[in-house]
Design a protein around this motif. Structure first.
Motif, PDB file in Angstrom:
ATOM      1  N   TRP A   1       0.801  -1.179   0.136  1.00  0.00           N
ATOM      2  CA  TRP A   1       0.252  -0.107   0.068  1.00  0.00           C
ATOM      3  C   TRP A   1       0.745   1.172  -0.111  1.00  0.00           C
ATOM      4  CZ3 TRP A   1      -3.094   1.579   4.850  1.00  0.00           C
ATOM      5  CH2 TRP A   1      -3.853   2.905   4.659  1.00  0.00           C
ATOM      6  N   ARG A   2       0.954   1.976  -1.075  1.00  0.00           N
ATOM      7  CA  ARG A   2       1.868   3.005  -1.440  1.00  0.00           C
ATOM      8  C   ARG A   2       1.735   4.010  -0.141  1.00  0.00           C
ATOM      9  NH1 ARG A   2       2.988   8.088  -3.565  1.00  0.00           N
ATOM     10  NH2 ARG A   2       5.197   7.845  -4.528  1.00  0.00           N
ATOM     11  N   GLU A   3       0.535   4.321   0.100  1.00  0.00           N
ATOM     12  CA  GLU A   3       0.261   5.457   1.003  1.00  0.00           C
ATOM     13  C   GLU A   3       0.210   5.111   2.467  1.00  0.00           C
ATOM     14  OE1 GLU A   3      -1.746   4.950  -1.560  1.00  0.00           O
ATOM     15  OE2 GLU A   3      -0.783   6.594  -2.729  1.00  0.00           O
ATOM     16  N   TYR A   4       0.751   3.865   2.749  1.00  0.00           N
ATOM     17  CA  TYR A   4       0.599   3.465   4.089  1.00  0.00           C
ATOM     18  C   TYR A   4       1.335   4.171   5.069  1.00  0.00           C
ATOM     19  CZ  TYR A   4       0.980  -0.208   7.953  1.00  0.00           C
ATOM     20  OH  TYR A   4       1.061  -0.702   9.261  1.00  0.00           O
ATOM     21  N   HIS A   5       2.674   4.292   4.970  1.00  0.00           N
ATOM     22  CA  HIS A   5       3.387   5.002   6.274  1.00  0.00           C
ATOM     23  C   HIS A   5       2.706   6.464   6.368  1.00  0.00           C
ATOM     24  CE1 HIS A   5       6.587   6.367   8.602  1.00  0.00           C
ATOM     25  NE2 HIS A   5       6.795   5.266   8.858  1.00  0.00           N
ATOM     26  N   VAL A   6       2.491   7.270   5.358  1.00  0.00           N
ATOM     27  CA  VAL A   6       2.070   8.671   5.596  1.00  0.00           C
ATOM     28  C   VAL A   6       0.534   8.669   6.180  1.00  0.00           C
ATOM     29  CG1 VAL A   6       0.784   8.737   3.298  1.00  0.00           C
ATOM     30  CG2 VAL A   6       1.976  10.952   4.611  1.00  0.00           C
ATOM     31  N   THR A   7      -0.115   7.541   5.820  1.00  0.00           N
ATOM     32  CA  THR A   7      -1.471   7.434   6.360  1.00  0.00           C
ATOM     33  C   THR A   7      -1.432   7.123   7.950  1.00  0.00           C
ATOM     34  OG1 THR A   7      -2.216   6.691   4.257  1.00  0.00           O
ATOM     35  CG2 THR A   7      -3.781   6.399   6.272  1.00  0.00           C
ATOM     36  N   TRP A   8      -0.397   6.325   8.010  1.00  0.00           N
ATOM     37  CA  TRP A   8      -0.261   5.641   9.696  1.00  0.00           C
ATOM     38  C   TRP A   8       0.350   6.802  10.524  1.00  0.00           C
ATOM     39  CZ3 TRP A   8      -0.914   2.973  13.484  1.00  0.00           C
ATOM     40  CH2 TRP A   8      -0.063   2.884  14.590  1.00  0.00           C
ATOM     41  N   MET A   9       1.295   7.669   9.878  1.00  0.00           N
ATOM     42  CA  MET A   9       1.715   8.841  10.623  1.00  0.00           C
ATOM     43  C   MET A   9       0.568   9.757  11.121  1.00  0.00           C
ATOM     44  SD  MET A   9       4.550   8.704  11.669  1.00  0.00           S
ATOM     45  CE  MET A   9       4.541  10.296  12.202  1.00  0.00           C
ATOM     46  N   ALA A  10      -0.430  10.123  10.198  1.00  0.00           N
ATOM     47  CA  ALA A  10      -1.563  11.001  10.293  1.00  0.00           C
ATOM     48  C   ALA A  10      -2.412  10.223  11.376  1.00  0.00           C
ATOM     49  CB  ALA A  10      -2.348  11.019   8.976  1.00  0.00           C
ATOM     50  N   VAL A  11      -2.891   8.978  11.219  1.00  0.00           N
ATOM     51  CA  VAL A  11      -3.691   8.234  12.324  1.00  0.00           C
ATOM     52  C   VAL A  11      -3.010   8.171  13.440  1.00  0.00           C
ATOM     53  CG1 VAL A  11      -5.016   6.072  12.701  1.00  0.00           C
ATOM     54  CG2 VAL A  11      -4.835   7.164  10.566  1.00  0.00           C
ATOM     55  N   ARG A  12      -1.953   8.046  13.678  1.00  0.00           N
ATOM     56  CA  ARG A  12      -1.110   7.895  15.163  1.00  0.00           C
ATOM     57  C   ARG A  12      -1.168   9.281  15.842  1.00  0.00           C
ATOM     58  NH1 ARG A  12       5.233   5.748  14.649  1.00  0.00           N
ATOM     59  NH2 ARG A  12       6.135   7.888  14.749  1.00  0.00           N
ATOM     60  N   THR A  13      -0.804  10.197  14.935  1.00  0.00           N
ATOM     61  CA  THR A  13      -0.544  11.562  15.538  1.00  0.00           C
ATOM     62  C   THR A  13      -1.787  12.015  15.965  1.00  0.00           C
ATOM     63  OG1 THR A  13       1.130  12.044  14.147  1.00  0.00           O
ATOM     64  CG2 THR A  13       0.162  13.799  15.079  1.00  0.00           C
ATOM     65  N   LYS A  14      -2.957  11.739  15.289  1.00  0.00           N
ATOM     66  CA  LYS A  14      -4.275  12.230  15.739  1.00  0.00           C
ATOM     67  C   LYS A  14      -4.619  11.372  17.017  1.00  0.00           C
ATOM     68  CE  LYS A  14      -8.578  13.727  15.638  1.00  0.00           C
ATOM     69  NZ  LYS A  14      -8.973  14.728  16.374  1.00  0.00           N
ATOM     70  N   TYR A  15      -4.385  10.003  16.917  1.00  0.00           N
ATOM     71  CA  TYR A  15      -4.875   9.112  18.191  1.00  0.00           C
ATOM     72  C   TYR A  15      -3.916   9.773  19.586  1.00  0.00           C
ATOM     73  CZ  TYR A  15      -4.285   4.975  21.061  1.00  0.00           C
ATOM     74  OH  TYR A  15      -4.757   4.070  22.246  1.00  0.00           O
TER      75      TYR A  15
END
Length: 344
Positions: free
Chosen positions: A130-144
Motif C-alpha cells: 500500500w503506497r500511502e501506508y506510512h504517511v497514512t499511519w503517521m496521520a492516524v497515530r498522531t491524531k490518536y
C-alpha cells in the motif's frame, strides 16, 4: 521561552546539553534545558528496516539524508525529519486530522524526499502493499496521541489539578509547542532523547522563535543504558502529579529487557499519583530483525502486569485507530498498534 514556570522549573540554561554549545549564542531561550545525561553518546538505536533481501541501516539513512538545501537541521535527526515531513503533509490537507505549524520546517526537503522514496519502494515493506501506508499511519497515530493527551489534560483540568507529560524518544515532536491543552495546567513537559537530536531540535525551534505552551525540560539520556527516574527527578519531575507517558515510536528499537525496565520505573510512580501510558508497538511482524514486538493480546497482558489496570490495544484500522483514513476494503492489521493504559 516559557512564562509562569513553577519556581522549581526556573533556572539557567545549561549549554552542555548540546554537542555544540556555540549554537546557543544569541539565541532566545524557549525552555529551560537541564543536563541529566547518565551516559555520553546517547541512545544507540538499531534504526533499520529489514525485509527479505534488503536491509536499510542507520548508515543508509544518513546517506539518504544528505541535502545541503536544509539549513535548519542536520543529518543526525534524519529519521525524525522523515516523520515530521509526513506530519506536514497531513497538516496541509483541507481535511487535516491535526495542524502542526512546525512540521514542514522540521521535516525539511530531506524528510519529504525520503517519504517519497519510502512510498515508491513498496518492496521495502512488502507486507504493506500500500503506497500511502506510512504517511497514512503517521496521520492516524498522531491524531490518536493528540486525542489521548487532550482527554488526559481535560480530566485533570476539570478536577483543578496540574499534570505532567513525559515523552520518551521525543525526536522532533512539537506537541509542547502546539497542544493548547497544555496551557495553564501542565506543570512540566519532559522530553527525553539523545543529545544530538535535542541539539538539532533546539536549533530548529529557536530559529522559528517557537514558544512552548508550558514549562519544557529537555533531558539527554541513553535509554538503552540508563534509568530515566534519576534524570527526571533532577529535572524537576514531581512524583505527586498525574503523568502522561508517551512512547510513540520507541519500543521496537529497544530490547525486551530495556522496555521492561522503563515500564518498571513508571510503575514505581503509580503509588504516588495516577499514571497514563500511550505506547506504540509492533504486533504481528515478519521482521525478525526488530528488537521488540509482541502480539496485541500479549502486549495487553504484559502492560497490565506493570500495574496498569485499564488497558486497551488498537490495531491500525480498528475504529479507534482509523479516523476514516484506513481503506474499508482492508482488514485491520497488527503490524502497527497502539495502546492506552491507566493506573487509576
Amino acid at each position: 521561552r516559557t512564562s509562569s514556570s513553577p519556581p522549581e522549573l526556573q533556572g539557567p540554561l545549561y549549554a552542555t546539553t548540546f554537542a555544540d554549545p556555540s549554537i546557543l549564542k544569541g539565541k532566545p531561550m524557549y525552555t529551560r534545558i537541564l543536563v541529566a545525561a547518565a551516559a555520553a553518546g546517547g541512545l544507540a538505536l538499531a534504526l533499520r528496516v529489514l525485509t527479505g533481501s534488503k536491509e536499510l541501516t542507520w548508515r543508509d539513512f544518513l546517506a539518504l539524508s544528505s541535502n545541503t538545501d536544509d539549513e535548519i537541521l542536520d543529518a543526525v535527526a534524519f529519521t525524525s525529519r522523515f516523520v515530521a515531513a509526513e506530519r506536514a503533509m497531513e497538516s496541509a490537507r483541507p481535511d487535516a486530522l491535526f495542524h502542526d505549524p512546525y512540521a514542514e520546517r522540521l521535516g525539511g526537503q530531506t524528510g519529504k524526499n525520503f517519504s517519497k522514496k519510502f512510498a515508491d519502494h513498496t518492496e521495502w515493506n512488502p507486507i504493506f502493499n500500500w503506497r500511502e501506508y506510512h504517511v497514512t499511519w503517521m496521520a492516524v497515530r498522531t491524531k490518536y496521541i493528540d486525542d489521548k493527551m487532550n482527554a488526559f489534560a481535560a480530566k485533570w483540568k476539570q478536577q483543578q489539578k496540574s499534570f505532567q507529560i513525559v515523552s520518551l524518544g521525543a525526536g522532533l515532536d512539537a506537541r509542547a509547542f502546539r497542544m493548547d491543552c497544555l496551557r495553564d495546567s501542565c506543570r512540566g513537559f519532559f522530553e527525553i532523547d539523545v543529545k544530538e537530536v535535542n541539539a538539532a531540535k533546539f536549533n530548529a525551534m529557536t530559529r522559528m522563535q517557537a514558544t512552548a505552551l508550558c514549562p519544557l525540560v529537555t533531558l539527554a539520556v541513553d535509554l538503552a543504558k540508563s534509568e530515566i527516574k534519576p534524570a527526571l527527578l533532577a529535572g524537576g519531575f514531581d512524583i505527586s502529579k498525574p503523568t502522561f507517558w508517551l512512547m510513540e515510536g520507541l519500543t521496537m528499537y529497544l530490547t525486551p529487557e530495556v522496555n521492561a525496565s522503563i515500564l518498571g520505573q513508571i510503575q514505581q510512580f503509580q503509588a504516588s499519583a495516577p499514571q497514563a501510558l500511550c505506547c506504540g508497538f509492533l504486533g504481528e511482524t515478519k521482521n525478525a530483525g526488530v528488537p521488540f514486538h509482541k502480539a496485541p493480546t500479549e502486549m495487553h497482558d504484559w502492560v497490565v502486569d506493570f500495574g496498569f489496570s485499564n488497558c486497551k490495544v488498537s490495531n491500525f484500522g480498528d475504529p479507534e485507530l482509523n479516523y476514516g483514513r484506513y481503506p474499508a476494503t482492508r482488514p485491520p492489521e497488527a503490524t502497527n498498534c497502539f495502546l492506552y493504559a491507566t493506573s487509576d
